[in-house]
Write an enzyme that holds these catalytic residues in place. Structure first.
Site, mmCIF file in Angstrom:
data_model
loop_
_atom_site.group_PDB
_atom_site.id
_atom_site.type_symbol
_atom_site.label_atom_id
_atom_site.label_comp_id
_atom_site.label_asym_id
_atom_site.label_seq_id
_atom_site.Cartn_x
_atom_site.Cartn_y
_atom_site.Cartn_z
ATOM 1 N N CYS A 140 0.811 -1.226 0.000
ATOM 2 C CA CYS A 140 0.000 0.000 0.000
ATOM 3 C C CYS A 140 0.844 1.275 0.000
ATOM 4 O O CYS A 140 0.417 2.279 -0.571
ATOM 5 C CB CYS A 140 -0.904 0.050 1.220
ATOM 6 S SG CYS A 140 -1.218 -1.529 1.951
ATOM 7 N N GLU A 178 10.245 -4.815 8.039
ATOM 8 C CA GLU A 178 10.675 -3.425 7.920
ATOM 9 C C GLU A 178 12.199 -3.413 7.840
ATOM 10 O O GLU A 178 12.862 -4.309 8.373
ATOM 11 C CB GLU A 178 10.219 -2.593 9.133
ATOM 12 C CG GLU A 178 8.869 -1.921 8.950
ATOM 13 C CD GLU A 178 7.682 -2.866 9.136
ATOM 14 O OE1 GLU A 178 7.841 -3.867 9.871
ATOM 15 O OE2 GLU A 178 6.612 -2.614 8.560
ATOM 16 N N HIS A 182 -2.436 7.108 3.277
ATOM 17 C CA HIS A 182 -1.891 5.960 4.012
ATOM 18 C C HIS A 182 -2.686 5.689 5.294
ATOM 19 O O HIS A 182 -2.771 4.551 5.740
ATOM 20 C CB HIS A 182 -0.406 6.161 4.306
ATOM 21 C CG HIS A 182 0.293 4.857 4.525
ATOM 22 N ND1 HIS A 182 0.077 3.752 3.737
ATOM 23 C CD2 HIS A 182 1.173 4.463 5.488
ATOM 24 C CE1 HIS A 182 0.803 2.740 4.187
ATOM 25 N NE2 HIS A 182 1.465 3.141 5.245
ATOM 26 N N TYR A 238 -4.979 1.898 6.418
ATOM 27 C CA TYR A 238 -5.063 1.065 7.619
ATOM 28 C C TYR A 238 -6.391 0.309 7.716
ATOM 29 O O TYR A 238 -6.718 -0.256 8.755
ATOM 30 C CB TYR A 238 -4.680 1.878 8.862
ATOM 31 C CG TYR A 238 -3.165 1.859 9.012
ATOM 32 C CD1 TYR A 238 -2.362 2.532 8.102
ATOM 33 C CD2 TYR A 238 -2.547 1.093 9.985
ATOM 34 C CE1 TYR A 238 -0.990 2.451 8.164
ATOM 35 C CE2 TYR A 238 -1.166 1.018 10.056
ATOM 36 C CZ TYR A 238 -0.391 1.696 9.150
ATOM 37 O OH TYR A 238 0.967 1.590 9.209
ATOM 38 N N CYS A 249 -6.333 -2.281 6.297
ATOM 39 C CA CYS A 249 -5.695 -3.607 6.420
ATOM 40 C C CYS A 249 -5.912 -4.214 7.798
ATOM 41 O O CYS A 249 -6.089 -5.422 7.942
ATOM 42 C CB CYS A 249 -4.199 -3.486 6.132
ATOM 43 S SG CYS A 249 -3.300 -2.456 7.331
#
Ligand code: SF4
Ligand code: FE
Length: 482
Positions: free
Chosen positions: A104, A257, A292, A296, A298
Protein backbone atom coordinates in the site's frame (compact mmCIF):
# COMPACT_ATOMS: atom_id res chain seq x y z
CA UNK A 1 2.60 -7.60 -19.53
CA UNK A 2 0.31 -5.47 -17.37
CA UNK A 3 -0.47 -7.90 -14.55
CA UNK A 4 2.11 -10.26 -13.11
CA UNK A 5 1.15 -13.56 -11.51
CA UNK A 6 2.46 -14.39 -8.03
CA UNK A 7 5.07 -16.69 -9.59
CA UNK A 8 6.21 -13.99 -12.02
CA UNK A 9 6.48 -11.55 -9.12
CA UNK A 10 8.73 -13.94 -7.22
CA UNK A 11 10.89 -14.51 -10.30
CA UNK A 12 11.15 -10.75 -10.89
CA UNK A 13 12.55 -10.29 -7.38
CA UNK A 14 15.24 -12.88 -8.06
CA UNK A 15 16.61 -10.64 -10.80
CA UNK A 16 17.22 -7.76 -8.36
CA UNK A 17 20.66 -7.31 -6.92
CA UNK A 18 19.77 -5.86 -3.51
CA UNK A 19 22.37 -5.33 -0.81
CA UNK A 20 20.58 -6.67 2.27
CA UNK A 21 22.09 -7.21 5.71
CA UNK A 22 20.55 -9.27 8.52
CA UNK A 23 22.17 -10.56 11.71
CA UNK A 24 25.38 -8.82 10.68
CA UNK A 25 25.78 -10.60 7.34
CA UNK A 26 24.96 -9.83 3.72
CA UNK A 27 22.25 -12.13 2.36
CA UNK A 28 23.10 -14.02 -0.80
CA UNK A 29 19.51 -15.11 -1.48
CA UNK A 30 16.87 -12.67 -0.24
CA UNK A 31 13.82 -14.35 -1.79
CA UNK A 32 14.40 -17.76 -0.18
CA UNK A 33 15.64 -16.51 3.17
CA UNK A 34 13.37 -18.23 5.72
CA UNK A 35 12.86 -15.04 7.73
CA UNK A 36 12.10 -12.80 4.74
CA UNK A 37 10.20 -15.26 2.55
CA UNK A 38 6.86 -15.06 4.45
CA UNK A 39 6.82 -11.31 3.83
CA UNK A 40 7.45 -11.87 0.11
CA UNK A 41 4.58 -14.37 0.09
CA UNK A 42 2.28 -11.73 1.63
CA UNK A 43 3.09 -9.28 -1.19
CA UNK A 44 2.65 -12.10 -3.70
CA UNK A 45 -0.98 -12.37 -2.53
CA UNK A 46 -1.60 -8.92 -4.02
CA UNK A 47 -0.64 -10.43 -7.40
CA UNK A 48 -2.39 -13.77 -6.92
CA UNK A 49 -5.79 -12.35 -5.95
CA UNK A 50 -5.77 -9.95 -8.93
CA UNK A 51 -6.08 -12.99 -11.22
CA UNK A 52 -9.04 -14.51 -9.36
CA UNK A 53 -12.42 -13.69 -10.95
CA UNK A 54 -14.10 -13.34 -7.56
CA UNK A 55 -11.61 -10.63 -6.51
CA UNK A 56 -11.15 -8.90 -9.85
CA UNK A 57 -13.48 -6.02 -9.01
CA UNK A 58 -11.51 -5.02 -5.89
CA UNK A 59 -8.02 -6.06 -6.95
CA UNK A 60 -7.89 -4.58 -10.44
CA UNK A 61 -8.78 -1.29 -12.13
CA UNK A 62 -8.68 0.36 -15.54
CA UNK A 63 -5.62 2.54 -16.11
CA UNK A 64 -6.55 6.13 -16.84
CA UNK A 65 -3.36 6.34 -18.90
CA UNK A 66 -3.76 3.33 -21.19
CA UNK A 67 -7.26 1.93 -20.62
CA UNK A 68 -5.65 -1.42 -19.78
CA UNK A 69 -6.58 -3.69 -16.88
CA UNK A 70 -4.02 -3.14 -14.11
CA UNK A 71 -3.45 -4.20 -10.53
CA UNK A 72 -5.21 -1.69 -8.23
CA UNK A 73 -1.93 -1.19 -6.34
CA UNK A 74 -0.59 0.70 -9.37
CA UNK A 75 -3.81 2.63 -10.05
CA UNK A 76 -4.50 6.35 -9.65
CA UNK A 77 -7.94 6.71 -8.06
CA UNK A 78 -10.39 8.08 -10.61
CA UNK A 79 -13.54 8.19 -8.50
CA UNK A 80 -14.98 7.86 -5.02
CA UNK A 81 -15.82 4.28 -6.04
CA UNK A 82 -12.11 3.61 -6.58
CA UNK A 83 -11.34 4.91 -3.08
CA UNK A 84 -14.01 2.68 -1.51
CA UNK A 85 -12.67 -0.33 -3.40
CA UNK A 86 -9.19 0.47 -2.13
CA UNK A 87 -10.44 0.27 1.49
CA UNK A 88 -12.23 -3.00 0.79
CA UNK A 89 -9.14 -4.41 -0.90
CA UNK A 90 -7.11 -3.64 2.24
CA UNK A 91 -9.52 -5.54 4.45
CA UNK A 92 -9.60 -8.47 2.03
CA UNK A 93 -5.81 -8.79 1.94
CA UNK A 94 -5.47 -8.35 5.71
CA UNK A 95 -7.85 -11.26 6.16
CA UNK A 96 -6.10 -13.39 3.52
CA UNK A 97 -2.62 -12.89 4.98
CA UNK A 98 -3.12 -12.10 8.69
CA UNK A 99 -0.27 -9.60 8.45
CA UNK A 100 1.03 -6.48 6.70
CA UNK A 101 1.10 -7.15 2.94
CA UNK A 102 3.29 -4.07 2.39
CA UNK A 103 2.25 -2.92 -1.06
CA UNK A 104 0.00 0.00 0.00
CA UNK A 105 2.80 2.45 0.74
CA UNK A 106 3.86 2.50 -2.91
CA UNK A 107 0.26 2.89 -4.10
CA UNK A 108 -0.22 5.80 -1.71
CA UNK A 109 3.04 7.45 -2.81
CA UNK A 110 2.02 7.20 -6.49
CA UNK A 111 -1.38 8.77 -5.81
CA UNK A 112 0.08 11.55 -3.65
CA UNK A 113 2.68 12.40 -6.31
CA UNK A 114 0.01 12.44 -9.04
CA UNK A 115 -1.61 15.30 -7.11
CA UNK A 116 1.38 17.23 -5.80
CA UNK A 117 3.56 17.15 -8.95
CA UNK A 118 0.60 18.73 -10.77
CA UNK A 119 0.23 21.40 -8.08
CA UNK A 120 3.95 22.25 -8.11
CA UNK A 121 3.91 22.64 -11.90
CA UNK A 122 0.97 25.06 -11.71
CA UNK A 123 2.96 27.40 -9.46
CA UNK A 124 6.55 26.80 -10.58
CA UNK A 125 6.17 25.89 -14.25
CA UNK A 126 8.19 22.74 -13.58
CA UNK A 127 8.02 19.51 -15.64
CA UNK A 128 7.31 17.16 -12.71
CA UNK A 129 3.80 15.95 -13.54
CA UNK A 130 4.67 14.67 -17.03
CA UNK A 131 7.83 13.02 -15.65
CA UNK A 132 5.72 11.40 -12.99
CA UNK A 133 3.11 10.19 -15.50
CA UNK A 134 5.87 8.62 -17.64
CA UNK A 135 7.15 6.88 -14.54
CA UNK A 136 3.63 5.77 -13.59
CA UNK A 137 3.15 4.25 -17.06
CA UNK A 138 6.32 2.21 -16.50
CA UNK A 139 5.12 1.03 -13.06
CA UNK A 140 1.69 0.09 -14.41
CA UNK A 141 3.02 -1.66 -17.51
CA UNK A 142 5.37 -3.81 -15.43
CA UNK A 143 3.04 -4.22 -12.40
CA UNK A 144 5.78 -3.17 -9.99
CA UNK A 145 5.78 -3.09 -6.22
CA UNK A 146 7.05 0.25 -4.89
CA UNK A 147 8.32 1.09 -1.44
CA UNK A 148 6.96 4.51 -0.47
CA UNK A 149 9.80 5.93 1.62
CA UNK A 150 8.94 8.89 3.83
CA UNK A 151 10.26 8.48 7.39
CA UNK A 152 13.68 10.01 8.02
CA UNK A 153 15.65 8.98 11.12
CA UNK A 154 15.18 12.60 12.39
CA UNK A 155 18.01 12.69 14.95
CA UNK A 156 17.53 15.48 17.50
CA UNK A 157 13.77 16.13 17.39
CA UNK A 158 14.18 19.67 18.71
CA UNK A 159 16.20 20.77 15.66
CA UNK A 160 15.26 21.26 11.98
CA UNK A 161 17.17 19.23 9.36
CA UNK A 162 19.85 21.83 8.54
CA UNK A 163 20.68 22.36 12.23
CA UNK A 164 21.34 18.67 12.98
CA UNK A 165 24.91 17.88 14.06
CA UNK A 166 24.86 15.21 11.35
CA UNK A 167 23.22 16.67 8.20
CA UNK A 168 22.38 13.19 6.88
CA UNK A 169 19.79 12.47 9.58
CA UNK A 170 17.28 13.75 7.04
CA UNK A 171 17.73 12.63 3.43
CA UNK A 172 19.00 15.51 1.30
CA UNK A 173 20.50 16.63 -1.99
CA UNK A 174 24.30 16.78 -1.76
CA UNK A 175 25.06 17.59 -5.40
CA UNK A 176 23.25 18.86 -8.46
CA UNK A 177 24.65 17.76 -11.82
CA UNK A 178 23.71 18.28 -15.44
CA UNK A 179 22.20 14.80 -15.63
CA UNK A 180 20.59 14.60 -12.20
CA UNK A 181 21.12 14.88 -8.45
CA UNK A 182 23.06 13.00 -5.80
CA UNK A 183 21.30 12.28 -2.49
CA UNK A 184 22.46 11.11 0.91
CA UNK A 185 20.58 9.99 4.02
CA UNK A 186 18.33 7.15 5.10
CA UNK A 187 14.70 6.16 5.43
CA UNK A 188 13.73 4.21 8.55
CA UNK A 189 11.08 1.51 9.22
CA UNK A 190 10.59 0.83 5.50
CA UNK A 191 7.76 -1.65 5.17
CA UNK A 192 8.31 -4.28 2.49
CA UNK A 193 11.51 -2.58 1.30
CA UNK A 194 13.32 -5.71 0.12
CA UNK A 195 10.20 -7.07 -1.59
CA UNK A 196 9.98 -3.95 -3.78
CA UNK A 197 11.17 -3.31 -7.33
CA UNK A 198 11.25 0.44 -6.81
CA UNK A 199 11.72 2.92 -3.99
CA UNK A 200 9.83 6.23 -4.09
CA UNK A 201 11.35 8.81 -1.74
CA UNK A 202 9.40 11.74 -0.28
CA UNK A 203 10.27 14.37 2.37
CA UNK A 204 9.26 13.52 5.91
CA UNK A 205 7.67 16.83 6.98
CA UNK A 206 6.91 20.46 6.07
CA UNK A 207 10.19 22.32 5.39
CA UNK A 208 11.36 25.92 5.57
CA UNK A 209 13.56 27.80 3.10
CA UNK A 210 16.71 26.91 5.07
CA UNK A 211 15.89 23.22 4.58
CA UNK A 212 15.46 23.42 0.78
CA UNK A 213 18.00 20.66 0.15
CA UNK A 214 15.78 18.29 2.09
CA UNK A 215 12.74 18.99 -0.12
CA UNK A 216 13.31 16.16 -2.57
CA UNK A 217 11.20 13.43 -4.08
CA UNK A 218 12.33 10.82 -6.59
CA UNK A 219 12.03 7.17 -7.61
CA UNK A 220 14.80 4.64 -8.19
CA UNK A 221 15.10 0.92 -8.83
CA UNK A 222 15.47 -0.73 -5.42
CA UNK A 223 18.88 -2.10 -6.42
CA UNK A 224 20.31 1.22 -7.60
CA UNK A 225 23.98 1.75 -6.76
CA UNK A 226 24.54 3.02 -3.22
CA UNK A 227 21.31 1.73 -1.63
CA UNK A 228 21.71 -0.59 1.39
CA UNK A 229 19.04 -2.44 3.39
CA UNK A 230 19.41 -3.46 7.03
CA UNK A 231 16.57 -5.70 8.22
CA UNK A 232 14.69 -4.92 11.43
CA UNK A 233 14.16 -7.69 13.99
CA UNK A 234 10.75 -8.89 15.10
CA UNK A 235 9.74 -10.62 18.28
CA UNK A 236 10.02 -14.43 17.81
CA UNK A 237 11.50 -13.99 14.29
CA UNK A 238 13.90 -16.93 14.64
CA UNK A 239 11.00 -19.32 15.08
CA UNK A 240 10.87 -19.18 11.29
CA UNK A 241 14.28 -20.92 11.30
CA UNK A 242 12.97 -23.88 13.32
CA UNK A 243 11.79 -27.18 11.86
CA UNK A 244 8.07 -27.77 12.04
CA UNK A 245 5.35 -25.22 11.54
CA UNK A 246 2.97 -24.93 14.53
CA UNK A 247 5.13 -22.59 16.61
CA UNK A 248 5.15 -20.00 13.81
CA UNK A 249 1.44 -19.40 14.29
CA UNK A 250 0.92 -18.04 10.77
CA UNK A 251 2.40 -20.71 8.52
CA UNK A 252 2.85 -18.71 5.34
CA UNK A 253 2.81 -14.96 5.85
CA UNK A 254 4.52 -12.10 7.70
CA UNK A 255 5.73 -8.55 7.16
CA UNK A 256 9.09 -6.83 7.43
CA UNK A 257 10.67 -3.43 7.92
CA UNK A 258 14.18 -2.26 7.08
CA UNK A 259 16.46 0.73 7.40
CA UNK A 260 17.28 1.90 3.86
CA UNK A 261 20.54 3.81 3.50
CA UNK A 262 21.23 6.07 0.51
CA UNK A 263 24.98 6.46 0.38
CA UNK A 264 25.56 9.21 -2.22
CA UNK A 265 23.04 7.84 -4.69
CA UNK A 266 22.65 9.32 -8.17
CA UNK A 267 19.12 10.08 -9.41
CA UNK A 268 18.65 11.01 -13.10
CA UNK A 269 16.44 14.04 -13.75
CA UNK A 270 13.67 11.95 -15.33
CA UNK A 271 13.14 10.30 -11.94
CA UNK A 272 13.08 13.53 -9.87
CA UNK A 273 9.59 14.75 -8.85
CA UNK A 274 10.50 17.52 -6.41
CA UNK A 275 13.78 19.36 -6.17
CA UNK A 276 14.01 22.06 -3.50
CA UNK A 277 10.35 23.24 -3.72
CA UNK A 278 10.20 23.31 0.08
CA UNK A 279 6.82 25.06 0.10
CA UNK A 280 5.27 21.83 -1.27
CA UNK A 281 6.96 19.39 1.11
CA UNK A 282 4.22 19.72 3.73
CA UNK A 283 1.52 19.23 1.10
CA UNK A 284 3.13 16.02 -0.16
CA UNK A 285 3.39 14.69 3.40
CA UNK A 286 -0.22 15.59 4.15
CA UNK A 287 -1.68 14.06 0.99
CA UNK A 288 0.39 10.89 1.34
CA UNK A 289 -0.51 10.61 5.03
CA UNK A 290 -4.21 10.97 4.24
CA UNK A 291 -4.06 8.08 1.77
CA UNK A 292 -1.89 5.96 4.01
CA UNK A 293 -4.12 6.51 7.03
CA UNK A 294 -7.00 5.23 4.90
CA UNK A 295 -4.85 2.20 4.01
CA UNK A 296 -5.06 1.06 7.62
CA UNK A 297 -8.18 -0.73 6.41
CA UNK A 298 -5.70 -3.61 6.42
CA UNK A 299 -5.99 -3.89 10.20
CA UNK A 300 -9.72 -4.57 9.90
CA UNK A 301 -8.86 -7.69 7.88
CA UNK A 302 -6.22 -8.78 10.39
CA UNK A 303 -8.81 -8.10 13.11
CA UNK A 304 -11.16 -10.49 11.29
CA UNK A 305 -8.53 -13.21 11.63
CA UNK A 306 -7.94 -12.51 15.31
CA UNK A 307 -11.65 -12.47 16.11
CA UNK A 308 -12.13 -15.72 14.19
CA UNK A 309 -9.20 -17.27 16.05
CA UNK A 310 -10.67 -16.18 19.41
CA UNK A 311 -14.03 -17.75 18.57
CA UNK A 312 -12.30 -20.99 17.54
CA UNK A 313 -10.18 -21.01 20.72
CA UNK A 314 -13.33 -20.54 22.80
CA UNK A 315 -15.05 -23.41 20.97
CA UNK A 316 -12.00 -25.66 21.42
CA UNK A 317 -12.18 -24.93 25.17
CA UNK A 318 -15.96 -25.43 25.15
CA UNK A 319 -16.24 -21.96 26.65
CA UNK A 320 -18.08 -20.49 23.69
CA UNK A 321 -21.48 -20.68 25.38
CA UNK A 322 -20.41 -18.65 28.42
CA UNK A 323 -22.18 -15.29 28.30
CA UNK A 324 -19.03 -13.27 29.11
CA UNK A 325 -17.15 -14.92 26.23
CA UNK A 326 -19.98 -14.13 23.83
CA UNK A 327 -19.99 -10.57 25.08
CA UNK A 328 -16.25 -10.19 24.58
CA UNK A 329 -16.58 -11.41 21.00
CA UNK A 330 -19.37 -8.90 20.40
CA UNK A 331 -17.10 -6.17 21.77
CA UNK A 332 -14.26 -7.26 19.46
CA UNK A 333 -16.58 -7.16 16.45
CA UNK A 334 -17.97 -3.80 17.53
CA UNK A 335 -14.46 -2.33 17.63
CA UNK A 336 -13.38 -3.94 14.38
CA UNK A 337 -16.46 -2.86 12.42
CA UNK A 338 -16.09 0.66 13.86
CA UNK A 339 -12.65 0.69 12.25
CA UNK A 340 -14.25 -0.46 9.01
CA UNK A 341 -16.71 2.46 9.20
CA UNK A 342 -13.79 4.90 9.32
CA UNK A 343 -11.94 3.59 6.28
CA UNK A 344 -15.14 3.41 4.24
CA UNK A 345 -16.28 6.86 5.38
CA UNK A 346 -13.05 8.69 4.49
CA UNK A 347 -13.23 7.08 1.04
CA UNK A 348 -16.94 7.78 0.52
CA UNK A 349 -16.38 11.43 1.41
CA UNK A 350 -13.51 11.67 -1.06
CA UNK A 351 -13.13 14.46 -3.61
CA UNK A 352 -11.47 15.29 -6.91
CA UNK A 353 -8.17 17.19 -6.80
CA UNK A 354 -7.18 19.62 -9.62
CA UNK A 355 -4.95 16.92 -11.15
CA UNK A 356 -8.02 14.69 -11.58
CA UNK A 357 -6.96 12.23 -8.88
CA UNK A 358 -9.51 11.47 -6.18
CA UNK A 359 -8.35 11.94 -2.60
CA UNK A 360 -9.84 10.89 0.73
CA UNK A 361 -11.50 13.15 3.30
CA UNK A 362 -8.47 14.13 5.37
CA UNK A 363 -10.29 14.60 8.67
CA UNK A 364 -12.01 11.22 8.48
CA UNK A 365 -8.81 9.44 7.34
CA UNK A 366 -7.09 10.83 10.42
CA UNK A 367 -9.98 9.81 12.66
CA UNK A 368 -9.77 6.31 11.18
CA UNK A 369 -6.04 5.97 11.75
CA UNK A 370 -6.38 7.40 15.25
CA UNK A 371 -8.90 4.68 16.07
CA UNK A 372 -6.42 2.16 14.66
CA UNK A 373 -3.82 3.34 17.22
CA UNK A 374 -6.23 2.13 19.94
CA UNK A 375 -8.79 -0.50 18.98
CA UNK A 376 -6.45 -3.30 17.86
CA UNK A 377 -4.84 -3.14 21.34
CA UNK A 378 -8.22 -3.67 22.97
CA UNK A 379 -9.15 -6.41 20.48
CA UNK A 380 -5.80 -8.09 21.23
CA UNK A 381 -6.40 -7.77 24.99
CA UNK A 382 -9.77 -9.49 24.63
CA UNK A 383 -8.26 -12.18 22.38
CA UNK A 384 -5.65 -12.93 25.06
CA UNK A 385 -8.37 -12.97 27.71
CA UNK A 386 -10.34 -15.56 25.72
CA UNK A 387 -7.26 -17.59 24.72
CA UNK A 388 -6.12 -18.10 28.32
CA UNK A 389 -2.63 -18.46 29.75
CA UNK A 390 -1.82 -21.57 27.75
CA UNK A 391 -1.10 -19.30 24.79
CA UNK A 392 2.18 -18.31 26.49
CA UNK A 393 3.03 -21.46 28.47
CA UNK A 394 2.51 -23.99 25.69
CA UNK A 395 5.58 -26.21 25.10
CA UNK A 396 7.14 -26.40 21.65
CA UNK A 397 6.04 -28.45 18.68
CA UNK A 398 9.13 -30.62 19.23
CA UNK A 399 7.85 -31.55 22.71
CA UNK A 400 4.49 -32.49 21.20
CA UNK A 401 6.38 -34.79 18.82
CA UNK A 402 8.65 -36.23 21.54
CA UNK A 403 8.28 -40.00 22.00
CA UNK A 404 8.83 -39.52 25.75
CA UNK A 405 6.63 -36.55 26.74
CA UNK A 406 4.43 -35.91 23.70
CA UNK A 407 1.75 -38.26 25.02
CA UNK A 408 1.43 -36.18 28.20
CA UNK A 409 1.04 -32.93 26.32
CA UNK A 410 -1.62 -34.55 24.18
CA UNK A 411 -3.39 -35.88 27.28
CA UNK A 412 -3.19 -32.90 29.63
CA UNK A 413 -3.79 -30.17 27.09
CA UNK A 414 -6.86 -31.74 25.53
CA UNK A 415 -10.05 -29.76 26.21
CA UNK A 416 -12.88 -30.55 23.78
CA UNK A 417 -13.05 -34.36 23.46
CA UNK A 418 -13.51 -34.17 19.70
CA UNK A 419 -10.80 -31.60 18.99
CA UNK A 420 -7.20 -32.85 18.62
CA UNK A 421 -4.84 -31.18 21.08
CA UNK A 422 -2.70 -30.21 18.09
CA UNK A 423 -5.53 -28.04 16.71
CA UNK A 424 -5.78 -26.27 20.03
CA UNK A 425 -2.04 -25.60 19.93
CA UNK A 426 -2.28 -24.25 16.38
CA UNK A 427 -5.01 -21.72 17.11
CA UNK A 428 -3.28 -20.53 20.30
CA UNK A 429 -0.02 -20.08 18.39
CA UNK A 430 -1.85 -17.97 15.82
CA UNK A 431 -3.25 -15.70 18.55
CA UNK A 432 0.23 -15.53 20.08
CA UNK A 433 1.68 -14.59 16.67
CA UNK A 434 -0.89 -11.82 16.16
CA UNK A 435 -0.67 -10.30 19.63
CA UNK A 436 2.91 -11.01 20.78
CA UNK A 437 4.93 -12.47 17.91
CA UNK A 438 6.07 -11.38 14.45
CA UNK A 439 2.57 -10.33 13.33
CA UNK A 440 2.14 -8.13 16.41
CA UNK A 441 4.62 -5.79 14.71
CA UNK A 442 1.96 -5.21 12.08
CA UNK A 443 -1.21 -5.54 14.12
CA UNK A 444 -0.11 -3.52 17.16
CA UNK A 445 3.04 -1.39 16.91
CA UNK A 446 2.51 -0.59 13.24
CA UNK A 447 -1.08 0.35 14.11
CA UNK A 448 0.38 2.78 16.64
CA UNK A 449 3.20 4.33 14.63
CA UNK A 450 2.69 3.43 10.95
CA UNK A 451 1.41 6.31 8.77
CA UNK A 452 2.28 8.62 11.67
CA UNK A 453 2.06 8.29 15.46
CA UNK A 454 -1.14 9.24 17.34
CA UNK A 455 -0.01 12.83 17.92
CA UNK A 456 0.34 13.40 14.17
CA UNK A 457 -3.34 12.55 13.76
CA UNK A 458 -4.37 14.72 16.71
CA UNK A 459 -2.64 17.70 15.11
CA UNK A 460 -4.50 17.04 11.84
CA UNK A 461 -7.81 16.58 13.66
CA UNK A 462 -7.38 19.94 15.42
CA UNK A 463 -6.55 21.58 12.08
CA UNK A 464 -9.29 20.02 9.99
CA UNK A 465 -12.27 20.10 12.32
CA UNK A 466 -14.63 23.04 11.77
CA UNK A 467 -14.77 24.44 15.30
CA UNK A 468 -16.32 27.75 14.21
CA UNK A 469 -19.38 25.94 12.82
CA UNK A 470 -19.75 23.95 16.04
CA UNK A 471 -19.60 27.12 18.14
CA UNK A 472 -22.17 28.82 15.91
CA UNK A 473 -24.54 25.85 16.26
CA UNK A 474 -24.28 25.90 20.05
CA UNK A 475 -24.71 29.68 20.39
CA UNK A 476 -27.70 29.70 18.06
CA UNK A 477 -29.55 27.09 20.11
CA UNK A 478 -29.13 28.87 23.43
CA UNK A 479 -29.81 32.34 22.08
CA UNK A 480 -26.35 33.93 22.26
CA UNK A 481 -26.32 36.71 19.66
CA UNK A 482 -23.11 38.38 18.43
FE1 SF4 B 1 -0.38 -1.67 3.94
FE2 SF4 B 1 -1.33 -1.94 6.37
FE3 SF4 B 1 1.10 -2.82 5.83
FE4 SF4 B 1 0.70 -0.19 5.94
S1 SF4 B 1 0.47 -1.65 7.63
S2 SF4 B 1 1.77 -1.32 4.32
S3 SF4 B 1 -1.39 -0.04 5.17
S4 SF4 B 1 -0.79 -3.62 4.98
FE1 FE C 1 2.75 1.16 7.34
Amino acid sequence: MTMMTAAQYEESLRKLNLIVYMFGERLTNVVDDPIIRPSMQAVAKTYELAHMPEHEDLMTATSHLTGKRINRFTHIHQSVGDLVKKSKMGRLLGRETGCCFQRCVGMDALNALSIVTYNIDQVCGSPYNQRFLDYLAYVQENDLTCDGAMTDPKGDRSLPPHKQVDPDLYLHIVEEREDGIVVKGAKAHQTGAVNSHEVIVMPTMALREADKDYAVSFALPSDAEGIYYIMGRQSCDTRKLEDGEIDRGNLLFGGHEALVVFDNVFVPWERVFMCRENEFAGQLVEVFAGYHRQSYACKVGVGDVLIGASQVAAEFNRADHASHIKDKLVEMNHLNETLYCGCIACASEGHREPSGTFSVNTLLANIHKHNVTRFPYEIARLAQDIAGGLMVTLPSEKDFNSPEVGKWLDKYYRAHPEVPTEHRARILRLIENLTLGTAAVGYLTESMHGAGSPQAQRIMISRKVNMAAKKRAAKKLCGIKE
